[in-house]
Enzyme design. Structure first.
Site, PDB file in Angstrom:
ATOM      1  N   GLY A  12       0.886  -0.988   0.183  1.00 51.40           N
ATOM      2  CA  GLY A  12       0.131  -0.101   0.007  1.00 51.40           C
ATOM      3  C   GLY A  12       0.308   1.361  -0.135  1.00 51.40           C
ATOM      4  O   GLY A  12       0.033   1.948  -0.291  1.00 51.40           O
ATOM      5  N   ASN A  13       2.348   1.502   0.486  1.00 54.59           N
ATOM      6  CA  ASN A  13       2.788   2.682   0.328  1.00 54.59           C
ATOM      7  C   ASN A  13       3.067   3.151  -1.022  1.00 54.59           C
ATOM      8  O   ASN A  13       3.766   3.791  -0.611  1.00 54.59           O
ATOM      9  CB  ASN A  13       3.795   2.083   1.676  1.00 54.59           C
ATOM     10  N   LYS A 128     -12.038  -9.783   6.201  1.00 63.12           N
ATOM     11  CA  LYS A 128     -11.065  -8.642   5.745  1.00 63.12           C
ATOM     12  C   LYS A 128     -12.751  -7.415   5.872  1.00 63.12           C
ATOM     13  O   LYS A 128     -13.559  -7.319   5.216  1.00 63.12           O
ATOM     14  CB  LYS A 128     -10.925  -8.989   4.307  1.00 63.12           C
ATOM     15  N   LYS A 211      -2.770 -10.150  -2.140  1.00 61.28           N
ATOM     16  CA  LYS A 211      -1.741  -9.878  -3.089  1.00 61.28           C
ATOM     17  C   LYS A 211      -1.033 -10.864  -2.333  1.00 61.28           C
ATOM     18  O   LYS A 211      -0.157 -10.579  -3.943  1.00 61.28           O
ATOM     19  CB  LYS A 211      -1.454  -8.462  -3.453  1.00 61.28           C
ATOM     20  N   LYS A 273       2.860 -12.396   4.069  1.00 62.49           N
ATOM     21  CA  LYS A 273       4.166 -12.180   3.394  1.00 62.49           C
ATOM     22  C   LYS A 273       5.131 -12.829   3.402  1.00 62.49           C
ATOM     23  O   LYS A 273       5.573 -13.714   2.561  1.00 62.49           O
ATOM     24  CB  LYS A 273       4.563 -11.022   3.728  1.00 62.49           C
TER      25      LYS A 273
END
Length: 311
Positions: A12-13, A128, A211, A273
Protein backbone atom coordinates in the site's frame (compact mmCIF):
# COMPACT_ATOMS: atom_id res chain seq x y z
CA UNK A 1 24.87 -10.90 -13.04
CA UNK A 2 22.41 -13.36 -14.59
CA UNK A 3 19.18 -11.65 -15.52
CA UNK A 4 16.13 -12.71 -13.51
CA UNK A 5 12.42 -13.12 -14.09
CA UNK A 6 10.97 -11.13 -11.22
CA UNK A 7 7.45 -10.73 -9.83
CA UNK A 8 7.15 -7.58 -7.71
CA UNK A 9 4.31 -7.32 -5.18
CA UNK A 10 3.70 -3.67 -4.34
CA UNK A 11 2.36 -2.83 -0.90
CA UNK A 12 0.00 0.00 0.00
CA UNK A 13 2.87 2.42 0.67
CA UNK A 14 3.70 2.23 -3.04
CA UNK A 15 0.24 3.50 -4.05
CA UNK A 16 -1.03 6.00 -1.46
CA UNK A 17 -4.51 6.20 0.07
CA UNK A 18 -6.38 8.42 -2.39
CA UNK A 19 -6.13 9.65 -5.97
CA UNK A 20 -3.72 12.59 -5.42
CA UNK A 21 -1.49 10.46 -3.17
CA UNK A 22 -1.56 7.63 -5.70
CA UNK A 23 -0.51 9.85 -8.59
CA UNK A 24 2.49 11.06 -6.56
CA UNK A 25 3.36 7.63 -5.17
CA UNK A 26 3.41 5.79 -8.50
CA UNK A 27 6.14 8.12 -9.78
CA UNK A 28 8.42 6.97 -6.96
CA UNK A 29 7.34 3.37 -7.54
CA UNK A 30 8.11 3.66 -11.25
CA UNK A 31 11.72 4.63 -10.49
CA UNK A 32 12.28 1.49 -8.39
CA UNK A 33 10.75 -0.71 -11.10
CA UNK A 34 12.72 1.02 -13.85
CA UNK A 35 15.94 0.32 -11.90
CA UNK A 36 15.28 -3.43 -12.28
CA UNK A 37 14.24 -3.15 -15.93
CA UNK A 38 17.40 -1.16 -16.64
CA UNK A 39 19.43 -4.05 -15.23
CA UNK A 40 17.81 -6.31 -17.85
CA UNK A 41 15.42 -8.23 -15.60
CA UNK A 42 12.02 -9.44 -16.83
CA UNK A 43 9.54 -7.66 -14.57
CA UNK A 44 5.93 -8.48 -13.71
CA UNK A 45 4.09 -6.28 -11.22
CA UNK A 46 1.23 -7.02 -8.86
CA UNK A 47 -0.20 -4.66 -6.26
CA UNK A 48 -2.54 -4.27 -3.33
CA UNK A 49 -5.76 -2.25 -3.45
CA UNK A 50 -6.93 -1.94 0.16
CA UNK A 51 -7.74 1.79 0.29
CA UNK A 52 -8.82 1.90 -3.35
CA UNK A 53 -11.28 -0.99 -3.35
CA UNK A 54 -12.75 0.34 -0.09
CA UNK A 55 -13.23 3.74 -1.69
CA UNK A 56 -14.97 2.18 -4.71
CA UNK A 57 -17.19 0.02 -2.50
CA UNK A 58 -18.25 3.04 -0.41
CA UNK A 59 -18.92 5.13 -3.51
CA UNK A 60 -21.07 2.46 -5.14
CA UNK A 61 -22.97 1.80 -1.90
CA UNK A 62 -23.67 5.54 -1.48
CA UNK A 63 -24.83 5.76 -5.08
CA UNK A 64 -27.31 2.98 -4.41
CA UNK A 65 -28.47 4.66 -1.18
CA UNK A 66 -29.12 7.98 -2.94
CA UNK A 67 -30.39 6.48 -6.19
CA UNK A 68 -31.92 3.03 -5.51
CA UNK A 69 -32.17 2.28 -9.25
CA UNK A 70 -28.36 1.93 -9.29
CA UNK A 71 -27.66 -1.49 -7.77
CA UNK A 72 -24.65 -1.97 -5.45
CA UNK A 73 -21.51 -3.27 -7.16
CA UNK A 74 -20.40 -6.78 -6.08
CA UNK A 75 -16.93 -7.10 -4.55
CA UNK A 76 -15.62 -8.81 -7.68
CA UNK A 77 -16.66 -5.78 -9.75
CA UNK A 78 -15.10 -3.36 -7.24
CA UNK A 79 -11.80 -5.27 -7.46
CA UNK A 80 -11.95 -5.16 -11.27
CA UNK A 81 -12.54 -1.40 -11.18
CA UNK A 82 -9.57 -0.92 -8.84
CA UNK A 83 -7.33 -2.96 -11.14
CA UNK A 84 -8.24 -0.68 -14.03
CA UNK A 85 -7.55 2.66 -12.45
CA UNK A 86 -4.49 1.64 -10.44
CA UNK A 87 -3.04 -0.06 -13.51
CA UNK A 88 -3.71 3.07 -15.57
CA UNK A 89 -1.61 5.23 -13.25
CA UNK A 90 1.11 2.60 -12.80
CA UNK A 91 1.62 1.75 -16.45
CA UNK A 92 1.78 5.39 -17.52
CA UNK A 93 4.28 6.27 -14.77
CA UNK A 94 6.47 3.27 -15.58
CA UNK A 95 6.34 4.01 -19.31
CA UNK A 96 7.32 7.65 -18.71
CA UNK A 97 10.19 6.72 -16.38
CA UNK A 98 11.54 4.18 -18.87
CA UNK A 99 11.36 6.62 -21.78
CA UNK A 100 13.18 9.21 -19.65
CA UNK A 101 15.99 6.63 -19.41
CA UNK A 102 15.94 5.88 -23.13
CA UNK A 103 14.16 2.53 -22.72
CA UNK A 104 11.20 1.74 -24.97
CA UNK A 105 9.13 -1.16 -23.65
CA UNK A 106 5.37 -1.75 -23.77
CA UNK A 107 3.69 -1.70 -20.35
CA UNK A 108 0.25 -3.31 -20.07
CA UNK A 109 -2.32 -3.91 -17.36
CA UNK A 110 -4.16 -7.23 -17.54
CA UNK A 111 -7.55 -7.35 -15.84
CA UNK A 112 -6.92 -10.59 -13.99
CA UNK A 113 -9.33 -13.18 -12.60
CA UNK A 114 -8.11 -15.56 -9.91
CA UNK A 115 -9.95 -18.80 -9.20
CA UNK A 116 -10.83 -19.70 -5.63
CA UNK A 117 -12.41 -22.77 -4.06
CA UNK A 118 -16.11 -22.24 -3.21
CA UNK A 119 -15.55 -24.59 -0.27
CA UNK A 120 -12.54 -22.67 1.07
CA UNK A 121 -13.00 -22.42 4.85
CA UNK A 122 -12.47 -18.64 4.59
CA UNK A 123 -16.05 -18.31 3.33
CA UNK A 124 -17.26 -19.69 6.68
CA UNK A 125 -15.15 -17.16 8.59
CA UNK A 126 -14.99 -13.81 6.74
CA UNK A 127 -12.38 -11.53 8.30
CA UNK A 128 -11.48 -8.73 5.86
CA UNK A 129 -13.20 -5.40 6.72
CA UNK A 130 -14.46 -3.45 3.73
CA UNK A 131 -16.28 -0.17 3.29
CA UNK A 132 -17.43 2.49 5.73
CA UNK A 133 -18.46 2.28 9.38
CA UNK A 134 -22.19 1.71 9.89
CA UNK A 135 -24.71 1.99 12.67
CA UNK A 136 -26.25 -1.14 14.17
CA UNK A 137 -29.41 -0.54 12.12
CA UNK A 138 -27.46 -0.26 8.87
CA UNK A 139 -25.48 -3.39 9.72
CA UNK A 140 -28.74 -5.25 10.31
CA UNK A 141 -29.91 -4.27 6.82
CA UNK A 142 -26.62 -5.49 5.34
CA UNK A 143 -26.98 -8.83 7.11
CA UNK A 144 -30.54 -9.20 5.79
CA UNK A 145 -28.96 -8.90 2.33
CA UNK A 146 -26.72 -11.87 3.18
CA UNK A 147 -23.58 -9.89 4.05
CA UNK A 148 -21.52 -10.35 7.21
CA UNK A 149 -20.85 -7.46 9.61
CA UNK A 150 -18.78 -7.09 12.77
CA UNK A 151 -18.43 -4.39 15.40
CA UNK A 152 -15.08 -2.61 15.13
CA UNK A 153 -13.64 -1.44 18.48
CA UNK A 154 -16.62 0.72 19.39
CA UNK A 155 -16.36 2.76 16.18
CA UNK A 156 -19.38 1.15 14.58
CA UNK A 157 -20.01 -1.85 12.38
CA UNK A 158 -18.25 -2.84 9.18
CA UNK A 159 -18.92 -5.39 6.52
CA UNK A 160 -16.39 -8.24 6.37
CA UNK A 161 -15.69 -10.54 3.43
CA UNK A 162 -13.79 -13.78 3.00
CA UNK A 163 -10.13 -13.99 1.97
CA UNK A 164 -9.77 -17.37 0.22
CA UNK A 165 -6.49 -18.77 -1.13
CA UNK A 166 -5.80 -18.41 -4.87
CA UNK A 167 -5.88 -21.65 -6.86
CA UNK A 168 -5.28 -20.57 -10.45
CA UNK A 169 -5.00 -17.48 -12.65
CA UNK A 170 -7.42 -17.40 -15.57
CA UNK A 171 -5.37 -15.05 -17.78
CA UNK A 172 -1.99 -16.70 -17.07
CA UNK A 173 -1.38 -17.67 -20.71
CA UNK A 174 -1.86 -14.07 -21.87
CA UNK A 175 0.42 -12.79 -19.08
CA UNK A 176 3.09 -15.40 -19.93
CA UNK A 177 2.98 -14.53 -23.65
CA UNK A 178 3.54 -10.82 -22.98
CA UNK A 179 6.34 -11.49 -20.48
CA UNK A 180 8.11 -13.88 -22.85
CA UNK A 181 7.89 -11.16 -25.51
CA UNK A 182 9.87 -8.85 -23.24
CA UNK A 183 6.98 -6.66 -22.21
CA UNK A 184 6.24 -5.35 -18.71
CA UNK A 185 2.97 -6.62 -17.28
CA UNK A 186 0.82 -5.44 -14.38
CA UNK A 187 -1.42 -8.32 -13.25
CA UNK A 188 -3.33 -9.77 -10.30
CA UNK A 189 -4.04 -6.29 -8.95
CA UNK A 190 -5.60 -6.36 -5.49
CA UNK A 191 -5.04 -10.12 -5.36
CA UNK A 192 -7.04 -10.61 -8.55
CA UNK A 193 -10.78 -10.63 -9.18
CA UNK A 194 -12.02 -13.62 -7.12
CA UNK A 195 -14.02 -16.02 -9.29
CA UNK A 196 -15.39 -19.55 -9.02
CA UNK A 197 -15.74 -21.92 -11.96
CA UNK A 198 -19.29 -22.91 -12.96
CA UNK A 199 -19.37 -25.25 -15.96
CA UNK A 200 -17.86 -23.12 -18.75
CA UNK A 201 -18.45 -19.87 -16.88
CA UNK A 202 -16.85 -17.88 -14.07
CA UNK A 203 -18.87 -16.36 -11.24
CA UNK A 204 -17.55 -13.53 -9.09
CA UNK A 205 -17.08 -14.30 -5.40
CA UNK A 206 -17.86 -11.97 -2.49
CA UNK A 207 -14.26 -11.96 -1.33
CA UNK A 208 -10.86 -10.32 -1.55
CA UNK A 209 -7.70 -12.32 -2.15
CA UNK A 210 -4.52 -11.45 -0.27
CA UNK A 211 -2.21 -9.83 -2.83
CA UNK A 212 0.90 -11.54 -1.41
CA UNK A 213 -0.58 -15.02 -1.91
CA UNK A 214 -1.82 -14.06 -5.37
CA UNK A 215 1.63 -12.71 -6.23
CA UNK A 216 3.22 -15.96 -5.05
CA UNK A 217 0.83 -17.94 -7.28
CA UNK A 218 1.64 -15.62 -10.20
CA UNK A 219 5.39 -16.06 -9.64
CA UNK A 220 4.96 -19.84 -9.41
CA UNK A 221 2.94 -20.13 -12.64
CA UNK A 222 5.42 -17.90 -14.50
CA UNK A 223 8.32 -19.97 -13.12
CA UNK A 224 9.90 -16.76 -11.85
CA UNK A 225 13.34 -16.64 -10.27
CA UNK A 226 12.37 -14.04 -7.67
CA UNK A 227 9.27 -12.97 -5.81
CA UNK A 228 9.91 -9.52 -4.36
CA UNK A 229 7.43 -8.42 -1.71
CA UNK A 230 7.83 -4.71 -1.05
CA UNK A 231 6.74 -3.39 2.31
CA UNK A 232 7.46 -0.64 4.87
CA UNK A 233 10.60 -2.21 6.39
CA UNK A 234 14.02 -2.95 4.93
CA UNK A 235 14.37 -6.35 6.60
CA UNK A 236 12.21 -8.88 8.41
CA UNK A 237 12.78 -8.88 12.17
CA UNK A 238 12.37 -11.28 15.05
CA UNK A 239 10.99 -9.67 18.23
CA UNK A 240 9.96 -6.69 16.10
CA UNK A 241 10.00 -3.35 17.96
CA UNK A 242 11.48 -4.86 21.13
CA UNK A 243 14.92 -4.21 22.68
CA UNK A 244 16.03 -7.69 21.57
CA UNK A 245 14.94 -7.17 17.94
CA UNK A 246 17.01 -9.18 15.43
CA UNK A 247 17.11 -8.22 11.75
CA UNK A 248 17.29 -11.18 9.36
CA UNK A 249 19.41 -11.24 6.22
CA UNK A 250 18.05 -14.62 5.18
CA UNK A 251 15.85 -17.52 6.22
CA UNK A 252 15.50 -21.11 5.08
CA UNK A 253 12.06 -22.62 4.69
CA UNK A 254 12.53 -24.57 7.91
CA UNK A 255 13.61 -21.48 9.83
CA UNK A 256 10.68 -19.46 8.47
CA UNK A 257 8.24 -22.17 9.52
CA UNK A 258 9.76 -22.26 13.00
CA UNK A 259 9.56 -18.47 13.39
CA UNK A 260 5.91 -18.48 12.27
CA UNK A 261 5.06 -21.17 14.82
CA UNK A 262 6.81 -19.14 17.53
CA UNK A 263 4.55 -16.17 16.74
CA UNK A 264 7.21 -13.70 15.58
CA UNK A 265 5.10 -12.26 12.75
CA UNK A 266 1.81 -10.38 13.09
CA UNK A 267 -1.13 -11.89 11.22
CA UNK A 268 -2.23 -8.53 9.83
CA UNK A 269 1.15 -7.48 8.46
CA UNK A 270 4.28 -9.62 8.11
CA UNK A 271 2.84 -13.13 8.54
CA UNK A 272 1.07 -13.37 5.15
CA UNK A 273 4.21 -12.05 3.43
CA UNK A 274 6.30 -14.79 5.04
CA UNK A 275 3.71 -17.48 4.30
CA UNK A 276 3.36 -16.38 0.67
CA UNK A 277 7.15 -16.36 0.30
CA UNK A 278 7.29 -19.87 1.72
CA UNK A 279 4.68 -21.10 -0.75
CA UNK A 280 6.62 -19.68 -3.69
CA UNK A 281 10.07 -20.88 -2.60
CA UNK A 282 8.79 -24.40 -1.92
CA UNK A 283 7.62 -24.97 -5.52
CA UNK A 284 11.12 -25.53 -6.96
CA UNK A 285 14.78 -25.31 -5.99
CA UNK A 286 16.73 -22.22 -6.95
CA UNK A 287 13.94 -19.65 -6.68
CA UNK A 288 14.00 -17.04 -3.94
CA UNK A 289 11.73 -14.55 -2.21
CA UNK A 290 12.92 -11.13 -1.14
CA UNK A 291 11.16 -8.90 1.41
CA UNK A 292 12.34 -5.29 1.60
CA UNK A 293 11.42 -1.63 1.10
CA UNK A 294 10.43 -0.26 -2.28
CA UNK A 295 13.54 1.89 -2.72
CA UNK A 296 15.81 -1.04 -1.78
CA UNK A 297 14.55 -3.49 -4.44
CA UNK A 298 17.58 -3.11 -6.71
CA UNK A 299 20.05 -3.52 -3.82
CA UNK A 300 18.02 -6.44 -2.50
CA UNK A 301 18.21 -8.47 -5.70
CA UNK A 302 21.97 -7.89 -5.65
CA UNK A 303 22.04 -9.42 -2.16
CA UNK A 304 23.05 -6.18 -0.45
CA UNK A 305 19.97 -5.74 1.76
CA UNK A 306 16.50 -7.09 2.52
CA UNK A 307 15.59 -10.53 3.80
CA UNK A 308 16.00 -13.49 1.42
CA UNK A 309 13.97 -16.66 1.89
CA UNK A 310 15.25 -19.79 0.16
CA UNK A 311 15.17 -23.56 0.42
Amino acid sequence: MKKKKVVIALGGNALGNNLPEQMAAVKKTAKAIADLVEEGHQVVISHGNGPQVGMIHIAMAELNRLYPNFTPAPMSVCVGMSQGYIGYDLQNSIRTELLNRGISKPVSTIITQVCVDPYDEAFSNPTKPIGRFMSAEEAHIEEKRGNHCIEDAGRGFRRVVASPKPLDIVEIDAIRTLVNDGQIVIACGGGGIPVMRQDNGLRGASAVIDKDFASAKLAELLDADYLIILTAVEKVALNYGKPNQILLDEMTLEEAKKYCEEGHFASGSMLPKIQASMEFVSHRSGCRALITKLEKAKEGILGKTGTILHQ
